[in-house]
Design an enzyme around this catalytic site. Structure first.
Site, PDB file in Angstrom:
ATOM      1  CD  GLU A 193      -1.926  -2.342   1.213  1.00  0.00           C
ATOM      2  OE1 GLU A 193      -0.811  -2.689   1.666  1.00  0.00           O
ATOM      3  OE2 GLU A 193      -2.824  -3.152   0.939  1.00  0.00           O
ATOM      4  CG  HIS A 234      -9.820  -7.168   7.100  1.00  0.00           C
ATOM      5  ND1 HIS A 234      -9.185  -7.881   8.096  1.00  0.00           N
ATOM      6  CD2 HIS A 234      -9.035  -7.278   5.993  1.00  0.00           C
ATOM      7  CE1 HIS A 234      -8.067  -8.421   7.619  1.00  0.00           C
ATOM      8  NE2 HIS A 234      -7.947  -8.058   6.335  1.00  0.00           N
TER       9      HIS A 234
END
Lengths: 340, 420
Positions: A71, A140
């Site tokens: 990321e 998440h």
């Protein structure tokens, strides 16, 4: 079809939230060759939540770029591309993973325009599935919009409907500054009417979804949806709630909230992020500092997420964030008893 | 931030009104409480004050133009703040124009703010505080119905409807009483009871003359009036203030002379203290019927300028009484404290007298006389028709409401005769 003044018509049809986002991407990429998208598994796989779908077949692997699982690296690549004239739309698989990309977003994307005296800008869009409700557990399922709403130089939006998902994404792509879009996972399959043509929903403008006179309920994303459902139930009890869909966390449309509070004298703020130091605190403080303060007839109430990492257990997961019942109960208590 | 000056709602039924006279123009600086404009409603002329200090800007509405309640008529800018582009009035927040019963559009009054300062520790919502501030209502007298006794807007609205809690609260229960000692007492002790908005000084025109004729004369400032600090938070409080005056006066049975509201107060006091009262004389009494000039009562309660006070005083008499600027100044400063607002609502509701004294009158055993001026513009003299036939009535053809100002010699003559 809807008549517009001057006999112009707008063609609508029903799309899901995910389809509306894909349509916005398609129209933006067709209209502007500098628009491209990058992210993990967004190519052939079609995205972790199927949002990018078949875009790779329409626009090819040069404009729909599957990236490594890194990321910070891909965020850096997106910032660099934006700095050099491209309009990247970066998808992160889960908004939780923005923690990895934060250096690029907070220290670079948000600052560059200012540190270069306006000579450079970062027209970056970051799309992220956010929120709980899918059994994806603590790493998440978070709602981190308040973190980024704290950073000058970033814009943060949270669409609640397919219409706004498309219109806000197109507005974000137009915007010369970095815009983060928190898309709620539970909304991807919800349907709504969406105009066929490209259009923009202004960033920084809230919308009154339901007018009412007894209490103002402010929420965004799925909380705006739950607040509307709660308001309809409250109406059967004789409580007329006004529901404001905030849509943008930064810049925040406080004027719409103030005007509503001046009308209803009561404010309930509903948000999925952890209650403490969250979006609700900001709204509450803004109202208390404004001239709307003198119209309050009960304490401001925040209904936020519980102070826990989101549980995996589905019962606990539901209990950790405001549900429709919670909103109904909180609004009823506020109107009837004047307390949280 | 620019503060809006709106057309306030001064009673529940009011939907529109107009500016009768602007007291300021664009660019004027004002203090909170300064008169900004006078407003015509369908019932009366009211004064509207600046809600805060600053510079007047954006006056767009001409005098006499009918506007909806809640319309923004002008703005008050903070020093250095730029001009405001007036919003179209249709865009005024809906609260101020809908038929919603919340009195959010209530007047913009705050002057001396009775809901601040001496009320630390009171639990009240911001909206309740604002409504109380605007209505000149003291929160200290209210009971909150919210959690842990919190006062909310509903409590304030109830209080306004029932008239509780009006005016600043004071612990000083001392009554101020004027005394004109008899020059060789040969007659009764007279207690002169002033009307709404008056005080003991109201009787200057006859007090000294009566004393010369051998009366020992007292004239109290009733609760909510003059120099008496006790507030008139109910009609009974006003009655009680007279009773405490009567209880403290030396001498035997008293001759009570009550004017207008003071007549009503005297009737109730005479009923409570039958042995103390030998005789009752009622001048233009309140409480015999329903009609009354509501505009006068409301106007006096809300008056802020000596011009308005003078205009209201002119309604009271047939003769043109010369008031000195000093007298007017004193009267204006007295009424402008907002002490009469609550009492005005107790005395007049829905345009009618709301306290009725005929039953009390019928229950009295002392002699009662009634005197009315047929030129009375506040209370119609025809109300005497409701009196029990045992009560003699004198009608004065050349007197208005203030009989003691229009016909002082006639009145002293009548009183002399009655006490003979």
């Amino acid at each position: 079809m809807l008549e517009k003044p001057g006999n112009e018509t707008i063609d609508f049809r029903e799309l899901t939230y995910a389809e509306a986002i894909r349509e916005a991407m398609t129209q933006a990429m067709e209209a502007d060759p500098t628009v491209f998208t990058l992210g993990e598994d967004i190519g052939t796989y079609g995205g972790a939540f199927g949002v990018t779908g078949d875009l790779i077949h329409r626009f090819g692997a040069e404009r729909v770029i599957d990236t490594p699982i890194a990321e910070l690296g891909i965020a850096g690549a997106a910032v660099g591309a934006a700095l050099t004239g491209m309009k990247p739309v970066l998808e992160l698989q889960f908004s939780d993973f923005i923690t990895l990309a934060t250096e690029q977003i907070v220290n670079q994307a948000a600052k560059i325009r200012f540190m270069f005296g306006g000579k450079a800008s970062v027209p970056l869009v970051v799309r992220m599935p956010a929120g709980s409700g899918t059994g994806a557990a603590a790493q998440h399922s978070q709602s981190l919009e308040a973190w980024f709403g704290h950073i000058p130089g970033l814009k943060v939006v949270q669409p609640s409907t397919p219409h706004d998902a498309k219109g806000l994404l197109l507005a974000a792509i137009d915007d010369p500054n970095p815009v983060l879009i928190f898309e709620h996972k539970l909304l991807y399959k919800t349907k709504g009417l969406v105009p066929v043509d490209a259009y923009r929903v202004p960033i920084g403008k809230a919308i009154v979804r339901r007018p009412g006179k007894d209490v103002t309920i402010v929420g965004s994303s799925i909380m705006a949806i739950r607040a509307q459902a709660a308001a309809e139930r409250l109406a059967t009890e004789g409580i007329d709630a006004e529901v404001i869909d905030l849509r943008s966390v930064r810049p925040m449309d406080t004027e719409t909230i103030f005007a509503s509070v001046r009308k209803t004298s009561r404010l309930l703020i509903v948000y999925e992020g952890v209650k403490t130091l969250g979006v609700g605190a900001e709204i509450s403080a803004a109202v208390a500092e404004s001239d709307a303060f003198d119209y309050l007839d009960a304490p401001i109430v925040r209904l936020g997420g519980q102070e826990v990492p989101l549980p995996y257990n589905p019962v606990l997961e539901k209990a950790a964030v405001p549900q429709e019942d919670d909103i109904v109960n909180a609004a009823r208590r506020l109107v009837r008893d004047g307390r949280a | 931030m620019a503060v809006e000056i709106i057309l306030p709602r001064v009673d529940m039924a009011m939907e529109s009104g107009s500016v009768a006279r602007w007291a300021v123009k664009n660019g004027d600086s004002v203090k909170a409480g300064d008169l900004v404009f006078e407003m015509n409603t369908d019932k009366s002329v009211m004064e509207v004050e600046a809600p805060s200090a600053g510079i007047i800007s954006g006056i767009t509405v001409d005098e006499g133009v009918e506007m909806p309640v809640g319309a923004v008529l002008a703005y008050i800018l903070a020093p250095g703040e730029s001009e405001v582009t007036p919003r179209p009035n249709a865009a005024v927040p809906a609260i101020k124009t809908t038929a919603d019963s919340k009195p959010n559009g209530r007047s913009t009054i705050p002057s001396d703010d009775p809901s601040r300062g001496d009320e630390d520790g009171i639990r009240a919502t911001p909206l309740a505080r604002r409504l109380a501030r605007e209505a000149g209502l003291s929160l200290a007298a209210l009971e909150g119905t919210g959690p842990r006794g919190r006062i909310d807007s509903g409590d304030v609205q109830n209080a306004l409807a029932t008239g509780r809690g009006q005016g600043p609260i004071s612990g000083d229960a001392t009554l101020k009483i004027r005394h004109w000692p008899a020059e060789g007492q040969t007659r009764d002790t007279l207690v002169l009871v002033h009307g709404f908005g008056g005080n003991g000084a109201t009787w200057e025109a006859i007090g000294g003359d009566l004393a010369k004729r051998g009366f020992n004369v007292y004239a109290p400032d009733l609760a909510g009036h003059g120099r008496t600090a006790l507030e008139a938070d109910s009609f009974e409080t006003v009655v009680a203030s007279l009773e405490s005056c009567l209880a403290n006066l030396p001498g035997g049975p008293l001759h009570l002379v009550g004017h207008s509201m003071g007549a009503a107060v005297a009737i109730r006091a005479a009923r409570h203290l039958p042995r103390k009262i030998a005789r009752l004389t009622l001048l233009a009494p309140y409480g015999l019927g329903t009609q009354i000039d509501e505009g006068f009562i409301r106007g006096l309660a809300m008056a802020k300028s000596s011009e308005s006070v003078l205009a209201l005083l002119r309604l009271l008499t047939v003769r043109t009484i010369g008031y000195s600027p000093r007298q007017l100044e004193i009267m204006t400063s007295e009424v402008s404290q907002g002490r009469l607002i609550g009492l005005s609502k107790l005395l007049v509701a829905n345009g009618q007298q709301s306290i009725h004294l005929l039953a009390d009158l019928a229950a009295l055993s002392c002699p009662v006389d009634v005197i009315f001026g047929v030129m009375d513009r506040i209370i119609p003299w025809q109300h005497v028709a409701h009196l029990p036939p045992t009560i003699p009535v004198r009608l004065l053809s050349e007197a208005g409401h203030m009989i003691h100002l229009d016909e002082p010699e006639v009145l002293t003559g009548v009183l002399e005769k009655l006490s003979a």
